[in-house]
Write an enzyme that holds these catalytic residues in place. Structure first.
Site, PDB file in Angstrom:
ATOM      1  N   SER A 158       0.714   9.908   4.086  1.00 13.59           N
ATOM      2  CA  SER A 158       1.981   9.176   4.063  1.00 13.59           C
ATOM      3  C   SER A 158       2.055   8.288   2.825  1.00 13.59           C
ATOM      4  O   SER A 158       1.029   7.850   2.294  1.00 13.59           O
ATOM      5  CB  SER A 158       2.124   8.313   5.318  1.00 13.59           C
ATOM      6  N   LYS A 159       3.279   8.027   2.395  1.00  8.31           N
ATOM      7  CA  LYS A 159       3.489   7.055   1.311  1.00  8.31           C
ATOM      8  C   LYS A 159       3.763   5.710   1.975  1.00  8.31           C
ATOM      9  O   LYS A 159       4.898   5.221   2.033  1.00  8.31           O
ATOM     10  CB  LYS A 159       4.635   7.493   0.401  1.00  8.31           C
ATOM     11  N   ALA A 160       2.707   5.155   2.544  1.00  8.49           N
ATOM     12  CA  ALA A 160       2.788   3.929   3.331  1.00  8.49           C
ATOM     13  C   ALA A 160       2.440   2.724   2.472  1.00  8.49           C
ATOM     14  O   ALA A 160       1.496   2.758   1.674  1.00  8.49           O
ATOM     15  CB  ALA A 160       1.833   4.016   4.517  1.00  8.49           C
TER      16      ALA A 160
END
Length: 294
Positions: A158-160
């Site tokens: 994820s691009k968290a």
């Protein structure tokens, strides 16, 4: 140089379905995204008033939220439409778009299953990330203190927002020591990426890049791999040991911000690794620039 802060600008931000005046697009200090890192985001470039690979970014934003355990209350079509709206409202010809989704303030605790999910999309003009002269000789990297974590310890696909804290720490340390960025290894000791860009090595005219199995498989990364293969250049996605940097003649980074950025030097090992941007990198840069403006 006077830098205009991002909270004090003219224009609009798309916020939960409406265009809101830039300075009024705020959140309360007690929001879950700030305190617990439950935010996901994207970054995409605008070339000639068109968002590059918009649908791929919108779909990845939705997937990132899913990996963090929540659903963004907008479809990919709606996110695309909102992005077009804010690009037009901000009169962006060449710039950057930042969508971000986060859990709100209804409950302030680790568990926040029913907090409202917010979505905002901002856009602003943005020049190339690195100066032209750095593209000619390549930027300098230093080995980072932190490593990219195992996918068993964090949602690494994820691009968290929270996953970028070690990137910020590593880049700040590198900059304090006079470098442009940091090179991160993964939890096994293999080459991984820079703090916000994927890594590529050119060895005897062929391209080698780390497998994205514990860090983000960048959209620019996939684009450059496709460009290279269409050129007839062999591309290998594999685990790469740090000592294999000695075999590389060229090294470059890819990312929405970095686009394709050559690397000239990597330090932090027993001896520095020196590279010279050459034919393969130059060709990919040219092909990429043609593609994004086609």
């Amino acid at each position: 140089m006077l830098i205009q802060p991002f909270d004090d600008r003219d224009g609009y931000i798309w916020y939960d379905g409406s265009l809101v005046e830039w300075r009024k697009a705020t959140v309360h200090v007690l929001n879950h995204g700030l305190h617990y890192g439950s935010a996901v985001f994207e970054g995409l470039r605008v070339y000639d008033s068109k968002a590059f690979k918009l649908r791929e970014h919108s779909e990845r934003l939705l997937k990132s939220a899913e990996l963090l355990g929540y659903s963004i209350p907008y479809t990919a079509d709606q996110i695309d439409e909102a992005t077009h709206e804010i690009i037009k409202a901000q009169s962006i010809t060449d710039g950057y778009v930042r969508p971000i989704a986060w859990r709100g303030s209804e409950k302030m605790a680790i568990s926040a299953q029913h907090n409202r999910i917010h979505l905002a999309i901002a856009a602003w003009p943005w020049p190339p990330y690195f100066a032209k002269e750095l593209h000619e000789k390549g930027i300098s990297l230093r080995l980072a203190t932190y490593q990219r974590p195992s996918p068993k310890t964090a949602p690494t696909a994820s691009k968290a927002a929270g996953l970028y804290m070690i990137c910020t720490i590593s880049k700040h340390e590198a900059e304090r020591d006079g470098y442009h960025d940091a090179l991160m290894l993964d939890y096994r000791g293999y080459l991984a990426e820079a703090t916000g860009a994927n890594l590529f090595l050119v060895i005897d005219g062929e391209i080698h890049t780390p497998i994205a199995d514990c860090f983000l498989d960048g959209i620019t990364r996939r684009t450059v791999i496709d460009i290279a293969r269409k050129r007839g250049i062999k591309v290998y996605e594999r685990h790469i040991l740090p000592e294999e940097l000695a075999k590389a003649q060229e090294v470059f980074l890819t990312g929405t911000a970095a686009e394709i950025t050559p690397v000239g030097q990597i330090d932090g090992f027993e001896k520095p690794f020196i590279f010279k941007p050459s034919a393969v990198t130059h060709q990919l840069v040219e092909d990429y620039h043609q593609l994004v403006r086609s």
